[in-house]
Design a protein around this motif. Structure first.
Motif, PDB file in Angstrom:
ATOM      1  N   CYS A 304       0.878  -1.033  -0.124  1.00 18.34           N
ATOM      2  CA  CYS A 304      -0.134  -0.020   0.018  1.00 18.34           C
ATOM      3  C   CYS A 304       0.905   1.219  -0.041  1.00 18.34           C
ATOM      4  CB  CYS A 304      -0.891  -0.172   1.236  1.00 18.34           C
ATOM      5  SG  CYS A 304      -0.191  -0.111   2.664  1.00 18.34           S
ATOM      6  N   LEU A 305       0.406   2.380  -0.350  1.00 16.38           N
ATOM      7  CA  LEU A 305       0.836   3.594  -0.370  1.00 16.38           C
ATOM      8  C   LEU A 305       1.420   3.916   0.910  1.00 16.38           C
ATOM      9  CD1 LEU A 305       1.948   5.522  -2.488  1.00 16.38           C
ATOM     10  CD2 LEU A 305      -0.006   6.890  -1.986  1.00 16.38           C
ATOM     11  N   LYS A 306       2.659   4.413   1.394  1.00 12.15           N
ATOM     12  CA  LYS A 306       3.237   4.644   2.748  1.00 12.15           C
ATOM     13  C   LYS A 306       2.355   5.873   3.016  1.00 12.15           C
ATOM     14  CE  LYS A 306       7.102   4.833   5.465  1.00 12.15           C
ATOM     15  NZ  LYS A 306       8.754   5.030   5.656  1.00 12.15           N
ATOM     16  N   GLU A 307       2.010   5.850   4.331  1.00  7.72           N
ATOM     17  CA  GLU A 307       1.397   7.069   5.156  1.00  7.72           C
ATOM     18  C   GLU A 307       2.054   8.331   5.054  1.00  7.72           C
ATOM     19  OE1 GLU A 307      -0.654   8.253   9.192  1.00  7.72           O
ATOM     20  OE2 GLU A 307      -0.725   5.922   8.560  1.00  7.72           O
ATOM     21  N   GLY A 308       1.577   9.133   4.414  1.00  6.29           N
ATOM     22  CA  GLY A 308       2.097  10.530   4.046  1.00  6.29           C
ATOM     23  C   GLY A 308       2.995  10.563   2.986  1.00  6.29           C
ATOM     24  N   CYS A 309       3.047   9.732   2.198  1.00  4.83           N
ATOM     25  CA  CYS A 309       3.852   9.844   1.012  1.00  4.83           C
ATOM     26  C   CYS A 309       3.168   9.467  -0.277  1.00  4.83           C
ATOM     27  CB  CYS A 309       5.066   8.974   1.107  1.00  4.83           C
ATOM     28  SG  CYS A 309       5.972   8.872   2.545  1.00  4.83           S
ATOM     29  N   THR A 310       3.772   9.970  -1.385  1.00  4.83           N
ATOM     30  CA  THR A 310       3.101   9.793  -2.729  1.00  4.83           C
ATOM     31  C   THR A 310       3.856   8.953  -3.551  1.00  4.83           C
ATOM     32  OG1 THR A 310       4.542  11.935  -3.511  1.00  4.83           O
ATOM     33  CG2 THR A 310       2.209  12.232  -2.621  1.00  4.83           C
ATOM     34  N   SER A 311       5.136   8.585  -3.286  1.00  6.14           N
ATOM     35  CA  SER A 311       5.698   7.682  -4.144  1.00  6.14           C
ATOM     36  C   SER A 311       6.493   6.499  -3.518  1.00  6.14           C
ATOM     37  CB  SER A 311       6.625   8.673  -5.242  1.00  6.14           C
ATOM     38  OG  SER A 311       7.896   9.424  -4.252  1.00  6.14           O
ATOM     39  N   THR A 312       6.165   6.289  -2.287  1.00 14.40           N
ATOM     40  CA  THR A 312       6.714   5.476  -1.559  1.00 14.40           C
ATOM     41  C   THR A 312       5.946   4.280  -1.073  1.00 14.40           C
ATOM     42  OG1 THR A 312       8.406   6.788  -0.437  1.00 14.40           O
ATOM     43  CG2 THR A 312       7.908   4.790   0.577  1.00 14.40           C
ATOM     44  N   VAL A 313       5.992   3.056  -1.500  1.00 20.44           N
ATOM     45  CA  VAL A 313       5.094   1.955  -1.583  1.00 20.44           C
ATOM     46  C   VAL A 313       5.694   0.950  -0.296  1.00 20.44           C
ATOM     47  CG1 VAL A 313       3.752   0.070  -2.520  1.00 20.44           C
ATOM     48  CG2 VAL A 313       4.464   2.293  -3.947  1.00 20.44           C
ATOM     49  N   HIS A 314       4.746   0.840   0.558  1.00 26.49           N
ATOM     50  CA  HIS A 314       5.397  -0.109   1.599  1.00 26.49           C
ATOM     51  C   HIS A 314       4.751  -1.710   1.231  1.00 26.49           C
ATOM     52  CE1 HIS A 314       6.517  -1.450   5.781  1.00 26.49           C
ATOM     53  NE2 HIS A 314       5.535  -2.094   5.801  1.00 26.49           N
ATOM     54  N   THR A 455      -2.106  15.883   1.338  1.00 22.19           N
ATOM     55  CA  THR A 455      -1.737  17.269   0.968  1.00 22.19           C
ATOM     56  C   THR A 455      -0.648  17.603   0.399  1.00 22.19           C
ATOM     57  OG1 THR A 455      -1.135  17.706   3.258  1.00 22.19           O
ATOM     58  CG2 THR A 455      -3.385  17.654   2.810  1.00 22.19           C
ATOM     59  N   ASP A 456      -0.236  18.690   0.092  1.00 22.78           N
ATOM     60  CA  ASP A 456       1.039  19.197  -0.501  1.00 22.78           C
ATOM     61  C   ASP A 456       2.011  19.017   0.541  1.00 22.78           C
ATOM     62  OD1 ASP A 456      -0.296  19.754  -2.788  1.00 22.78           O
ATOM     63  OD2 ASP A 456      -0.230  21.900  -2.298  1.00 22.78           O
ATOM     64  N   SER A 457       1.855  19.214   1.663  1.00 24.92           N
ATOM     65  CA  SER A 457       2.586  18.926   2.836  1.00 24.92           C
ATOM     66  C   SER A 457       3.113  17.927   3.309  1.00 24.92           C
ATOM     67  CB  SER A 457       2.460  19.844   4.162  1.00 24.92           C
ATOM     68  OG  SER A 457       1.120  19.601   4.654  1.00 24.92           O
ATOM     69  N   GLY A 458       2.319  16.549   2.620  1.00 29.75           N
ATOM     70  CA  GLY A 458       2.603  15.149   2.782  1.00 29.75           C
ATOM     71  C   GLY A 458       1.654  14.727   4.190  1.00 29.75           C
ATOM     72  N   VAL A 459       0.900  15.462   4.354  1.00 25.29           N
ATOM     73  CA  VAL A 459      -0.045  14.909   5.526  1.00 25.29           C
ATOM     74  C   VAL A 459      -1.257  14.060   4.864  1.00 25.29           C
ATOM     75  CG1 VAL A 459      -1.593  15.304   7.584  1.00 25.29           C
ATOM     76  CG2 VAL A 459       0.636  16.770   7.150  1.00 25.29           C
ATOM     77  N   ALA A 460      -2.034  13.198   5.487  1.00 26.31           N
ATOM     78  CA  ALA A 460      -2.991  12.398   4.794  1.00 26.31           C
ATOM     79  C   ALA A 460      -4.243  13.140   5.324  1.00 26.31           C
ATOM     80  CB  ALA A 460      -3.168  10.790   5.493  1.00 26.31           C
ATOM     81  N   MET A 461      -5.035  13.234   4.141  1.00 25.28           N
ATOM     82  CA  MET A 461      -6.345  13.963   4.345  1.00 25.28           C
ATOM     83  C   MET A 461      -7.401  12.896   4.091  1.00 25.28           C
ATOM     84  SD  MET A 461      -8.025  17.232   2.418  1.00 25.28           S
ATOM     85  CE  MET A 461      -8.148  16.377   0.891  1.00 25.28           C
ATOM     86  N   ASP A 462      -8.358  12.755   4.919  1.00 22.68           N
ATOM     87  CA  ASP A 462      -9.314  11.787   4.812  1.00 22.68           C
ATOM     88  C   ASP A 462     -10.888  12.692   4.472  1.00 22.68           C
ATOM     89  OD1 ASP A 462      -8.514   8.729   5.580  1.00 22.68           O
ATOM     90  OD2 ASP A 462      -7.668  10.296   6.890  1.00 22.68           O
ATOM     91  N   ALA A 463     -11.541  12.131   3.494  1.00 18.28           N
ATOM     92  CA  ALA A 463     -12.758  12.760   3.255  1.00 18.28           C
ATOM     93  C   ALA A 463     -13.839  11.768   3.434  1.00 18.28           C
ATOM     94  CB  ALA A 463     -12.792  13.253   1.677  1.00 18.28           C
ATOM     95  N   PHE A 464     -14.980  12.142   3.795  1.00 20.87           N
ATOM     96  CA  PHE A 464     -16.165  11.427   4.059  1.00 20.87           C
ATOM     97  C   PHE A 464     -17.544  12.145   3.335  1.00 20.87           C
ATOM     98  CE2 PHE A 464     -13.467  10.775   7.735  1.00 20.87           C
ATOM     99  CZ  PHE A 464     -13.717   9.244   7.699  1.00 20.87           C
ATOM    100  N   ASP A 465     -18.145  11.349   2.429  1.00 24.85           N
ATOM    101  CA  ASP A 465     -19.287  12.176   1.813  1.00 24.85           C
ATOM    102  C   ASP A 465     -20.729  11.407   2.882  1.00 24.85           C
ATOM    103  OD1 ASP A 465     -18.147  13.345  -0.020  1.00 24.85           O
ATOM    104  OD2 ASP A 465     -18.405  11.449  -1.446  1.00 24.85           O
ATOM    105  N   VAL A 466     -21.249  12.351   3.401  1.00 27.22           N
ATOM    106  CA  VAL A 466     -22.593  12.117   4.147  1.00 27.22           C
ATOM    107  C   VAL A 466     -23.711  12.531   3.812  1.00 27.22           C
ATOM    108  CG1 VAL A 466     -20.925  11.962   6.243  1.00 27.22           C
ATOM    109  CG2 VAL A 466     -22.180  14.016   5.663  1.00 27.22           C
TER     110      VAL A 466
END
Length: 489
Positions: A304-314, A455-466
């Motif tokens: 899976c994609l490593k948390e907080g990263c865009t090009s590192t796969v764990h 996000t651009d700063s490398g932080v995970a952003m979760d979104a929920f549609d309700v």
């Protein structure tokens, strides 16, 4: 502990339930799976794990057990339940019924039945390959048992006590320790076992784990020839005489493979001191033959994609079972897209772990496939978010920022007063998401979709549609204020 017989209302519409244990976890149906000299097995169900099980009843012949006997039985049962090996059938629970003096064992269920029945049903197999594969699995189970402290001895190993999963070819030893339990509950002169598979020293009651090696040799003989050992003799007395004198069974003449014949002869040597151990047998070239297709099939790569990263796969690599303990080898590592290649990573692992070329190439291919799959999912997720953002161009956003990288905001669609999007950013998202989900459940709404991005700063952003429940009136600010204590804690 004892089970209760079925009562009114227990039939579940089919009238199949025969007994339920006192903890109300295990159910015994009236469907028999088979029986032996001292055991009857029934199909059952484990309500806790949600799986079918085998409910085994062992007859202790009603003998009155002393306190010492009961303590010994409990110790035996504890040992059985503690065994954890992929080549030994798992025992989930066991107890003695005080009313019937029966021992009840709950074990995993193998629907293809015993190895004897399976071998006789499928006579067109490649004998050498099948005997190698099955024999190797049995030896790994024996090696695990015999290397315990003190060694655990089966004492009644035979094809009827070995079960197989016909879909995978998985073979496991069963009825471990049951012969000892029964024999120790009877008179001293009684010997429990199957004469054709019993080593000569078993009759003298002075033996060690090498009686199992003798029985293994007879198992190999039956698998190779489809003949029961000493089938030329008419009764147990003749078999006892032949075994005691060191006479070999006539079925040996039907073993066509010289290597298999040599192994069988070594295992059933009349002198137990000359028999090889299970570990020594596993080192023989015959059992070192590798079914390449089976080994490669067992190699797995998850990622899976490593948390907080865009090009590192764990990634997590699972290598096939190896060694007498049968444990799988797990290797976890990060794959840097753009810097690493599947071939280079596989080459490094091959050198470090001593893999053969086939395993190296298989690992390389599976790493390449997994990395591409993860990155493709990321791209699809990003594209989907872009489409959604375009369709939701008219949004009312009420953000709350806590520090630079942490916050929650609620978005309302202007064209639909009942649908909202909740976006959460947090470096430590694991615990936060758990609390946030619980908080959402307190509101009269349902979650219709969930996604994750970075996000651009490398932080995970979760979104929920309700979506709000019918008849409920809530604003984005109302939802915002309800969730703020969670994100602020």
């Amino acid at each position: 502990m004892s089970g209760r017989k079925k009562e009114a209302g227990d039939d579940e519409g089919e009238g199949r339930i025969e007994e339920v244990d006192s903890s109300d976890r295990w159910i015994r149906y009236n469907e028999s799976l088979g029986s032996g000299s001292f055991k009857v097995a029934y199909k059952g169900f484990d309500k806790k794990l949600g799986i079918e099980i085998a409910w085994n009843k062992v007859n202790l012949f009603g003998r009155h057990l002393t306190e010492e006997d009961r303590e010994r039985l409990h110790r035996e049962v504890d040992i059985l339940k503690s065994l954890d090996n992929p080549y030994i059938i798992k025992c989930y629970g066991a107890w003695r019924d005080q009313k019937t003096s029966e021992m009840n064992f709950i074990t995993e269920l193998f629907t293809s039945g015993t190895l004897r029945d399976f071998r006789r049903k499928h006579q067109g197999i490649c004998v050498r390959d099948a005997v190698c594969k099955w024999g190797k699995n049995i030896l790994k189970g024996l090696a695990y048992m015999h290397t315990q402290n003190p060694p655990i001895i089966h004492r009644d190993l035979k094809c009827d006590n070995i079960f197989i999963n016909g879909h995978s070819g998985e073979v496991k030893i069963a009825d471990l320790g049951l012969a000892a339990l029964v024999e120790n509950s009877q008179r001293a002169q009684t010997v429990i076992g199957t004469p054709e598979f019993m080593a000569p020293e078993l009759y003298d009651e002075h033996y060690d784990e090498r009686v199992d090696i003798y029985a293994f040799g007879m198992v190999m003989l039956e698998l190779a020839t489809l003949r029961f050992p000493y089938d030329e003799l008419r009764n147990p007395a003749q078999i006892f005489k032949a075994v005691s004198s060191g006479r070999m069974p006539n079925a040996l003449l039907d073993v066509e493979d010289e290597e298999v014949l040599a192994i069988i002869r070594a295992c059933i040597n009349h002198d137990y001191r000359k028999r090889p151990s299970a570990l020594e047998l596993l080192e023989l070239p015959f059992f070192q033959m590798v079914d390449v297709s089976e080994t490669l099939h067992e190699i797995q790569v998850e990622g899976c994609l490593k948390e907080g990263c865009t090009s590192t796969v764990h990634l997590q690599l699972t290598l096939p079972k190896a060694g007498p303990n049968g444990k799988k080898k797990l290797v976890k590592f990060d794959f840097e897209v753009g810097d690493d290649t599947a071939v280079s990573v596989a080459d490094e692992m091959s050198e470090a772990l001593g893999l053969n070329p086939g395993e190296r190439d298989e690992i390389s291919a599976k790493i390449d496939y997994r990395v591409k799959s993860v990155m493709m999912q990321r791209q699809e997720s990003s594209t989907s978010r872009m489409k959604k953002s375009k369709s939701h161009a008219a949004l009312v956003r009420v953000p709350v920022a806590i520090g630079d990288n942490m916050g929650v905001s609620v978005v309302r669609k202007l064209d639909n007063n009942r649908e909202f999007r909740i976006e959460v950013c947090a470096p430590d998202r694991k615990n936060l998401l758990w609390e946030l989900t619980n908080s959402l459940h307190e509101l009269p709404l349902r979650v219709t979709n969930a996604s994750i991005s970075t996000t651009d700063s490398g932080v995970a952003m979760d979104a929920f549609d309700v979506c709000l429940e019918e008849g409920v009136e809530l604003t984005a600010q109302d939802i915002q204020e309800h969730l703020e204590p969670v994100i602020c804690t």
